[in-house]
Write an enzyme that holds these catalytic residues in place. Structure first.
Site, mmCIF file in Angstrom:
data_model
loop_
_atom_site.group_PDB
_atom_site.id
_atom_site.type_symbol
_atom_site.label_atom_id
_atom_site.label_comp_id
_atom_site.label_asym_id
_atom_site.label_seq_id
_atom_site.Cartn_x
_atom_site.Cartn_y
_atom_site.Cartn_z
ATOM 1 N N CYS A 143 0.798 -1.231 0.000
ATOM 2 C CA CYS A 143 0.000 0.000 0.000
ATOM 3 C C CYS A 143 0.828 1.278 0.000
ATOM 4 O O CYS A 143 0.571 2.193 -0.787
ATOM 5 C CB CYS A 143 -0.914 0.048 1.225
ATOM 6 S SG CYS A 143 -1.595 -1.516 1.750
ATOM 7 N N LYS A 188 3.202 1.760 -3.148
ATOM 8 C CA LYS A 188 2.305 1.876 -4.303
ATOM 9 C C LYS A 188 1.639 3.251 -4.327
ATOM 10 O O LYS A 188 1.558 3.893 -5.384
ATOM 11 C CB LYS A 188 1.252 0.780 -4.249
ATOM 12 C CG LYS A 188 0.211 0.835 -5.349
ATOM 13 C CD LYS A 188 -0.932 -0.097 -5.019
ATOM 14 C CE LYS A 188 -1.670 0.367 -3.766
ATOM 15 N NZ LYS A 188 -2.689 -0.597 -3.303
ATOM 16 N N GLU A 212 -4.155 -0.722 -10.536
ATOM 17 C CA GLU A 212 -3.365 0.358 -9.944
ATOM 18 C C GLU A 212 -2.020 0.505 -10.651
ATOM 19 O O GLU A 212 -1.598 1.625 -10.993
ATOM 20 C CB GLU A 212 -3.176 0.107 -8.444
ATOM 21 C CG GLU A 212 -4.461 0.313 -7.664
ATOM 22 C CD GLU A 212 -4.382 -0.143 -6.221
ATOM 23 O OE1 GLU A 212 -5.212 0.317 -5.421
ATOM 24 O OE2 GLU A 212 -3.503 -0.963 -5.885
ATOM 25 N N HIS A 260 -20.428 23.651 -1.166
ATOM 26 C CA HIS A 260 -20.245 24.063 -2.552
ATOM 27 C C HIS A 260 -19.053 25.001 -2.702
ATOM 28 O O HIS A 260 -18.814 25.833 -1.818
ATOM 29 C CB HIS A 260 -21.522 24.769 -3.027
ATOM 30 C CG HIS A 260 -21.483 25.206 -4.449
ATOM 31 N ND1 HIS A 260 -21.610 24.326 -5.503
ATOM 32 C CD2 HIS A 260 -21.312 26.440 -4.994
ATOM 33 C CE1 HIS A 260 -21.532 24.999 -6.628
ATOM 34 N NE2 HIS A 260 -21.355 26.286 -6.363
ATOM 35 N N GLU A 274 -20.620 17.227 -2.913
ATOM 36 C CA GLU A 274 -21.963 17.747 -2.685
ATOM 37 C C GLU A 274 -23.005 16.959 -3.469
ATOM 38 O O GLU A 274 -24.187 16.917 -3.091
ATOM 39 C CB GLU A 274 -22.047 19.227 -3.034
ATOM 40 C CG GLU A 274 -21.897 19.562 -4.505
ATOM 41 C CD GLU A 274 -21.951 21.055 -4.767
ATOM 42 O OE1 GLU A 274 -23.008 21.666 -4.526
ATOM 43 O OE2 GLU A 274 -20.923 21.625 -5.190
#
Length: 453
Positions: free
Chosen positions: A48, A51, A183, A437, A442
């Site tokens: 993880c 990477k 990935e 916003h 949102e």
């Protein structure tokens, strides 16, 4: 005076093993941890963390391109692979030392040696010692898998070797359709490597929501990644400094490297589990109950070696729960439902809860809310990239069963959405939440129209 050298002996110093050792030691147990390589496990050393650093590096390719439309000048930009690898290694070294420091600071003993069972209470170490423990925790993780009977398998690399390549190939073939495959396809492609992804399935990311699978595939194709689906590799041959790949549909092509990312298998080889009767699943994982206890009652296992839910935070939670239960006097089972997860593909996936298919199989009425739009920054860059957001809702209870996102910061959103889904939030709760916003997130609280397509 105890007849054992240790109250707990942990085999494997990955995320789950280290957490279990630290918590058990804090509860007053005498603890030792055996590790043959480095402390931190797959996630920290070859998973993880490195990477994600590579993902960050690869993002800059598009970021520099996009910057021009925001008024920046980038004529002298250049990329150097050895610099990235060296700086990644420095960070891994730092984390390795931090893990050791935290482990020893908690009072656990670290033994840098390979361990195997001699009997249910006795561990044989590669340095020649024999030690005994009342409880033993197996936390050895999983290891990359290349098909054993594949002709030319010795010419393939895995994610382990990909982190240490001396130079980038001009072209790479990645075999697989899961997290690691997509990935690394994004990483190599954005770093300028011509990238081909071969997957024997019809779609990538089995088990994910169908809309996410389709949307990500289309976005990756836009970025120039070549997909060969419903296809598998028949053989690999050396060709000059690269490889020659022959597929089962008779297609043949060359590449500088071929990387296998077709899954990982539990790392149980050499532990001598057959000596002590520890039962394994058909896929060679240690079979455990809800408390991570194996078929031998003083031997437990956590993390990827159990093949339950192979995510680092899950291993950590399992290790902590084990230590609290066995040494802290608490009764804790780990809940493996509604675990948020991210795929650091490009664009990124963040998801939590049920897929649409899972929800329809579990509930008679399901409502779907879905939207796709161009992220705000691309209104300036002109880049052809779209974001996807989807909510799966129980039509009878209004409870939000699943949230699925493809796009920038999807993983960050999924972590917070995980709280809402875990608490049983309803669509009405989402609707009652004021939008922030201008953000992409949102959209999660402003979707009102049910999807009928």
């Amino acid at each position: 005076m105890t007849k054992f050298d240790y109250d707990l002996f942990v085999i494997g110093a990955g995320s789950g093993g280290v957490r279990a050792a630290r918590i058990a030691a804090q509860h007053g147990a005498k603890v030792a941890v055996a590790e043959e390589y480095r402390v931190g496990g797959t996630c920290v050393i070859r998973g993880c963390v490195p990477k994600k650093l590579f993902v960050y590096a690869s993002h800059y390719a598009e970021a520099f391109e996009d910057a021009v439309n925001f008024g920046w000048t980038t004529e002298k930009v250049a990329f150097d692979w050895p610099t990235l690898v060296a700086n990644k290694d420095k960070e891994i070294d730092r984390l390795n030392k931090a893990y050791i420091r935290n482990l020893e600071g908690a009072g656990a003993e670290l033994i840098m040696a390979r361990a195997a069972f001699e009997d249910r209470y006795t561990i044989a170490l590669s340095d020649g010692r024999r030690v005994s423990a009342k409880y033993v925790l197996i936390a050895t993780g999983a290891t990359p898998f290349v098909p054993l009977h594949l002709p030319g398998r010795e010419f393939a690399i895995t994610s382990n070797e990909a982190f240490h390549l001396e130079s980038l190939p001009q072209r790479i073939c990645i075999v697989g359709g899961g997290y690691i495959a997509v990935e690394f396809a994004g990483i190599f492609n954005n770093l300028g490597v011509e990238t081909v992804l071969i997957h024997r399935g019809e779609k990538i990311l089995r088990g994910f929501d169908e809309d996410l699978r389709d949307h990500l595939t289309n976005e990756m194709k836009k970025k120039g990644i070549e997909f060969r689906l419903s296809c598998d590799v028949a053989r690999i041959e050396r060709s000059g400094t690269g490889v020659r790949v022959t597929c089962n549909d008779d297609a043949v092509f060359g590449a500088g490297q071929i990387m296998y990312a077709t899954g990982r298998i539990p790392n149980v080889l050499g532990l001598e589990l057959e000596k002590i009767g520890v039962e394994l699943t058909p896929h060679y994982a240690v079979k455990v109950d809800d408390y991570s206890r194996s078929s031998v009652d003083n031997i437990y296992a956590v993390g990827d070696v159990t093949n339950r839910l192979n995510l680092t935070p899950v291993a950590i939670r399992e290790g902590h729960a084990f230590a609290d239960t066995v040494f802290g006097g608490r009764d804790i089972k780990v809940d493996h439902t509604n675990v948020p997860t991210a795929v650091f593909s490009q664009p990124e996936i963040g998801t939590v809860g049920m897929t649409e298919a899972q929800a329809r199989a579990a509930s008679p009425t399901i409502d779907i809310y879905k939207t796709s739009f161009r992220p705000m920054r691309h209104t300036i860059t002109g880049r052809d990239e779209r974001m996807l957001m989807k909510l799966v809702v129980d039509g009878g209870t209004d409870k939000v069963l699943g949230c699925h996102i493809v796009g920038p910061d999807a993983g960050e959103m999924a972590q917070l959405l995980g709280i809402a889904v875990k608490m049983g939030a309803t669509k009405a709760d989402f609707d009652a939440t004021m939008a922030l916003h201008p953000t992409a997130a949102e959209e999660l609280v402003t979707m009102r129209q049910k999807w009928t397509g």
